[in-house]
Design a protein around this motif. Sequence first.
Motif, PDB file in Angstrom:
ATOM      1  N   GLY A  56       4.406  -8.443   7.523  1.00 44.92           N
ATOM      2  CA  GLY A  56       5.437  -7.687   7.844  1.00 44.92           C
ATOM      3  C   GLY A  56       5.394  -6.308   7.476  1.00 44.92           C
ATOM      4  O   GLY A  56       6.369  -5.401   7.564  1.00 44.92           O
ATOM      5  N   VAL A  58       4.211  -2.537   8.075  1.00 47.77           N
ATOM      6  CA  VAL A  58       3.744  -1.633   9.494  1.00 47.77           C
ATOM      7  C   VAL A  58       2.422  -0.937   9.133  1.00 47.77           C
ATOM      8  O   VAL A  58       2.607  -0.269   8.167  1.00 47.77           O
ATOM      9  N   PHE A  60      -0.280   1.826   9.793  1.00 47.28           N
ATOM     10  CA  PHE A  60      -0.518   3.004  10.439  1.00 47.28           C
ATOM     11  C   PHE A  60      -2.094   3.472  10.425  1.00 47.28           C
ATOM     12  O   PHE A  60      -2.608   4.876  10.601  1.00 47.28           O
ATOM     13  N   LEU A 123      -4.867  -0.227  -1.555  1.00 46.04           N
ATOM     14  CA  LEU A 123      -3.434  -0.012  -0.801  1.00 46.04           C
ATOM     15  C   LEU A 123      -2.649  -1.280  -0.797  1.00 46.04           C
ATOM     16  O   LEU A 123      -1.137  -1.016  -0.822  1.00 46.04           O
ATOM     17  N   LEU A 126       0.569  -1.990  -2.967  1.00 49.63           N
ATOM     18  CA  LEU A 126       1.829  -0.993  -2.688  1.00 49.63           C
ATOM     19  C   LEU A 126       2.634  -2.284  -1.797  1.00 49.63           C
ATOM     20  O   LEU A 126       2.117  -3.232  -1.312  1.00 49.63           O
ATOM     21  N   VAL A 129       7.364   0.108   2.731  1.00 52.61           N
ATOM     22  CA  VAL A 129       6.980   1.328   3.279  1.00 52.61           C
ATOM     23  C   VAL A 129       5.913   2.166   2.466  1.00 52.61           C
ATOM     24  O   VAL A 129       5.049   2.815   3.126  1.00 52.61           O
ATOM     25  N   ALA A 130       5.850   1.986   1.154  1.00 53.66           N
ATOM     26  CA  ALA A 130       4.886   2.785   0.507  1.00 53.66           C
ATOM     27  C   ALA A 130       3.567   2.335   0.870  1.00 53.66           C
ATOM     28  O   ALA A 130       2.473   3.123   0.872  1.00 53.66           O
ATOM     29  N   SER A 132       2.953   1.364   4.206  1.00 45.55           N
ATOM     30  CA  SER A 132       2.597   1.934   5.286  1.00 45.55           C
ATOM     31  C   SER A 132       2.096   3.314   5.381  1.00 45.55           C
ATOM     32  O   SER A 132       1.241   3.935   5.733  1.00 45.55           O
ATOM     33  N   ILE A 133       2.625   4.096   4.349  1.00 45.55           N
ATOM     34  CA  ILE A 133       2.371   5.322   4.079  1.00 45.55           C
ATOM     35  C   ILE A 133       1.022   5.666   3.283  1.00 45.55           C
ATOM     36  O   ILE A 133       0.270   6.362   3.586  1.00 45.55           O
ATOM     37  N   GLY A 134       0.791   4.708   2.536  1.00 47.76           N
ATOM     38  CA  GLY A 134      -0.718   4.761   2.081  1.00 47.76           C
ATOM     39  C   GLY A 134      -1.869   4.387   2.934  1.00 47.76           C
ATOM     40  O   GLY A 134      -2.802   4.969   3.006  1.00 47.76           O
ATOM     41  N   LEU A 136      -1.161   5.430   6.086  1.00 47.15           N
ATOM     42  CA  LEU A 136      -1.437   6.598   6.947  1.00 47.15           C
ATOM     43  C   LEU A 136      -2.478   7.881   6.276  1.00 47.15           C
ATOM     44  O   LEU A 136      -2.974   8.426   6.887  1.00 47.15           O
ATOM     45  N   SER A 137      -2.156   7.824   4.832  1.00 44.74           N
ATOM     46  CA  SER A 137      -3.119   8.332   3.997  1.00 44.74           C
ATOM     47  C   SER A 137      -4.675   8.003   4.350  1.00 44.74           C
ATOM     48  O   SER A 137      -5.379   8.767   4.512  1.00 44.74           O
TER      49      SER A 137
ATOM     50  N   ILE B  34      11.850   5.279   6.237  1.00 47.23           N
ATOM     51  CA  ILE B  34      10.922   6.635   6.010  1.00 47.23           C
ATOM     52  C   ILE B  34      11.245   7.491   7.597  1.00 47.23           C
ATOM     53  O   ILE B  34      10.916   6.810   8.759  1.00 47.23           O
ATOM     54  N   PRO B 101      10.626  -2.534   8.915  1.00 45.35           N
ATOM     55  CA  PRO B 101       9.668  -2.154   9.846  1.00 45.35           C
ATOM     56  C   PRO B 101      10.123  -1.512  11.177  1.00 45.35           C
ATOM     57  O   PRO B 101       9.695  -0.493  11.890  1.00 45.35           O
ATOM     58  N   LEU B 104      11.537   1.888  10.857  1.00 39.64           N
ATOM     59  CA  LEU B 104      10.302   2.909  10.611  1.00 39.64           C
ATOM     60  C   LEU B 104       9.577   2.878  11.979  1.00 39.64           C
ATOM     61  O   LEU B 104       9.390   4.300  12.307  1.00 39.64           O
ATOM     62  N   VAL B 237       3.822  11.587   1.561  1.00 41.84           N
ATOM     63  CA  VAL B 237       3.343  11.300   0.418  1.00 41.84           C
ATOM     64  C   VAL B 237       4.089  11.807  -0.790  1.00 41.84           C
ATOM     65  O   VAL B 237       3.672  11.274  -1.901  1.00 41.84           O
ATOM     66  N   VAL B 240       6.610   9.464  -1.696  1.00 45.51           N
ATOM     67  CA  VAL B 240       6.062   8.392  -2.320  1.00 45.51           C
ATOM     68  C   VAL B 240       5.566   8.321  -3.765  1.00 45.51           C
ATOM     69  O   VAL B 240       5.702   7.743  -4.601  1.00 45.51           O
ATOM     70  N   MET B 244       9.862   6.261  -4.574  1.00 45.73           N
ATOM     71  CA  MET B 244      10.853   6.332  -3.688  1.00 45.73           C
ATOM     72  C   MET B 244      12.098   6.066  -4.034  1.00 45.73           C
ATOM     73  O   MET B 244      12.421   5.485  -5.158  1.00 45.73           O
ATOM     74  N   TYR B 281      -5.837  13.131  -0.113  1.00 42.48           N
ATOM     75  CA  TYR B 281      -5.232  11.803   0.291  1.00 42.48           C
ATOM     76  C   TYR B 281      -6.241  10.814  -0.500  1.00 42.48           C
ATOM     77  O   TYR B 281      -5.429   9.843  -1.094  1.00 42.48           O
ATOM     78  N   ILE B 285      -4.097   8.251  -2.860  1.00 44.75           N
ATOM     79  CA  ILE B 285      -4.070   6.767  -3.109  1.00 44.75           C
ATOM     80  C   ILE B 285      -4.494   6.240  -4.771  1.00 44.75           C
ATOM     81  O   ILE B 285      -3.774   5.412  -5.303  1.00 44.75           O
ATOM     82  N   LEU B 288      -1.117   6.479  -6.516  1.00 44.46           N
ATOM     83  CA  LEU B 288      -0.383   5.149  -6.193  1.00 44.46           C
ATOM     84  C   LEU B 288      -0.913   4.028  -6.683  1.00 44.46           C
ATOM     85  O   LEU B 288      -0.249   3.299  -7.010  1.00 44.46           O
ATOM     86  N   PRO B 292       2.333   2.921  -8.916  1.00 39.28           N
ATOM     87  CA  PRO B 292       2.797   2.666  -7.852  1.00 39.28           C
ATOM     88  C   PRO B 292       4.121   2.821  -7.566  1.00 39.28           C
ATOM     89  O   PRO B 292       4.828   3.121  -6.761  1.00 39.28           O
TER      90      PRO B 292
END
Lengths: 332, 305
Positions: A56, A58, A60, A123, A126, A129-130, A132-134, A136-137, B34, B101, B104, B237, B240, B244, B281, B285, B288, B292
């Motif tokens: 579930g 998403v 990127f 990653l 997380l 959404v976090a 997903s952004i992770g 993407l990073s 987002i 999702p 998004l 970023v 996050v 959030m 990036y 990470i 995060l 987190p």
Amino acid sequence: MKSPPPTAGTFVSLAIVVIALAGLGYLMPGLSRTVIESFIYATLVVGLGVFVGNTGIVSFGHASFAMIGAYGAAWFTCCEGMRQVFLPGLPDIIAAINLPLPVAALVGMGIAAVVAMFAGAVLLRLNGVAASIGLLSFLFMVKTIYENWDGWTSGQSSLVGLPMEVGIAQAAAGLIFVLCLALIYQGSASGLLVRAAREDEVASRSAGVRVWRERLICFTLSAAITALGGVMFAHYLGSISVVQFWLDLTFLTLAMLVVGGRNTITGAVVGALVITSLRDGLRTLENGVPTPFGIAEIPEGVQEIALALLLLVVLVARPRGITGGREFNFFR
Amino acid sequence: MNLVQLLVDSLALGSQYSLVALGIGLIFGVMRMINFAQGDLITFGAYMLVVPTVSDVAPPMIAALPTPLLIAATIAVVALAALLTERLAFRSVRRKGADGPTLLITSFAIGYFIQSVILFLNTGRPKSVSILPELSQQIVFAGVRVALVDLVTIIASLGLLLTVGLFLNRTRGGIALRAAAEDFLMARLIGVKADRVIAVAFLVSGALAGAVTLMFVAKTGVLDFRMGVPLAIAGFVATVIGGMGSLTGAVLGGFALGLASTLLQSLLPPDLRPARDAFLYGLVILVLLVRPQGLFVFGPGRERV
């Protein structure tokens, strides 16, 4: 949001469809390009779907795995004899080994799986959404690294001279192989646990599901499958570059997954088939098609707009995709 | 590199990031989504400065207006476009009770749609446009030569952040917005109108995107159909790592990212500088992983159930 139990029936049904389409591609050479491309995209989308559908979350970041796999295999298949000319940074040991494509593909999948295991370990701590952004990073990070890792990837220029060994049969075999992997995983204990966490993370945690661990297994497998898609892409086109595995591919594969239905393997396959056919149709029209009334032609760039609109319409009208969240099965 | 110079550079970059992050944070607050299209709204604003054309040289459109009108028109056009994305797409998806999702991906699709239309009308070749030429000079500030546009960006951003802060804390609409961000259902039960509060969030966030358009184009002078994407990524970023759902966190996250980016640029050995983003990036990470729940969130990091 309940997924039907995965069955061998789904695998056999989907495999039959793939073989039938492959046969169609052989009988009508005009369609063979569309068939091969749709199989390759389907492989990429199944890889993405194994993660997105089951967890579930998403993603990127999956285009990175297609790239890692493609370059990983290319290090062992590319341009015999000339390899260190194009990739001067490659150590002599790697440069000396030439692997047949299936073995090189497994190597590419393995590299992607190892990267995914390490990246995912970080990653997947997380959530939602976090994550997903992770991811993407992660996509940005890998792209920047590969673009600047000239000795191994030829940087921003493309690497040419890969053996173009992927035809209809190879693409079909690759797709059927990943369908098998994906459906076995879906029916496995880990697949069930990770979907339980998708439905209600807190409840599944309290019932003893180690969510991070199950997600990591799922992520690693999906990265390996996506990598195979990347390997097939590279050895179908005969060349690779970093920008092939960038935002366009990310968008395209996600659109395919969502249009088909993101919680099922059938959805991933159907989405890839439908959108590849549509894109090829529009591409033909963009080049102009002669008709009795003159040349039918649409301006260049309509393809992308149509794709975005189709995705939006499906999201509004049928959020669970064309297949509506059911696996395809002849034998039900 | 001089310390003042470093400070000005990182604040200028950080203030752009924080405006994008605030725009994303506002919408995240009310919709738990987002908004990927935030970056492409910035691109849209930039392309509205010129007449859409497939030729390489584009005559100015909004860019031909006198300065006050140019600023107002850009911000208004982008704010309206943001409102339109909500009215035409997000609202229908939201009414269907879409999950996270789906929302998004919807925003991702809208972003791609805007990009494709811009590409279709303007081709993919970068174009140049010159706005606010009076900002392109260097001035001596605290003994160092700095670009005027950077100073103006910093001051304008602080002004905007202050304005949005006042709006959120002192006006009825702003308080309704914060209430909805806190607990959407509860806010509706006590009379906050859902559609209106979301529309307001999109309007404010679009206006912020318009402001970023002006700052970005005034500095670079280049249009590209994907110019907004890196800004949006920086914005995500920032939200996050800031935590959030916390608007202050988003803004601070933006500044932190600007600072980290500028520091890496000046501290990395020259042959690694092209790969700066990989380090940036990677750092994100790492943040995060350690926190987190976000750098600027204090208290329990997990949502209550």
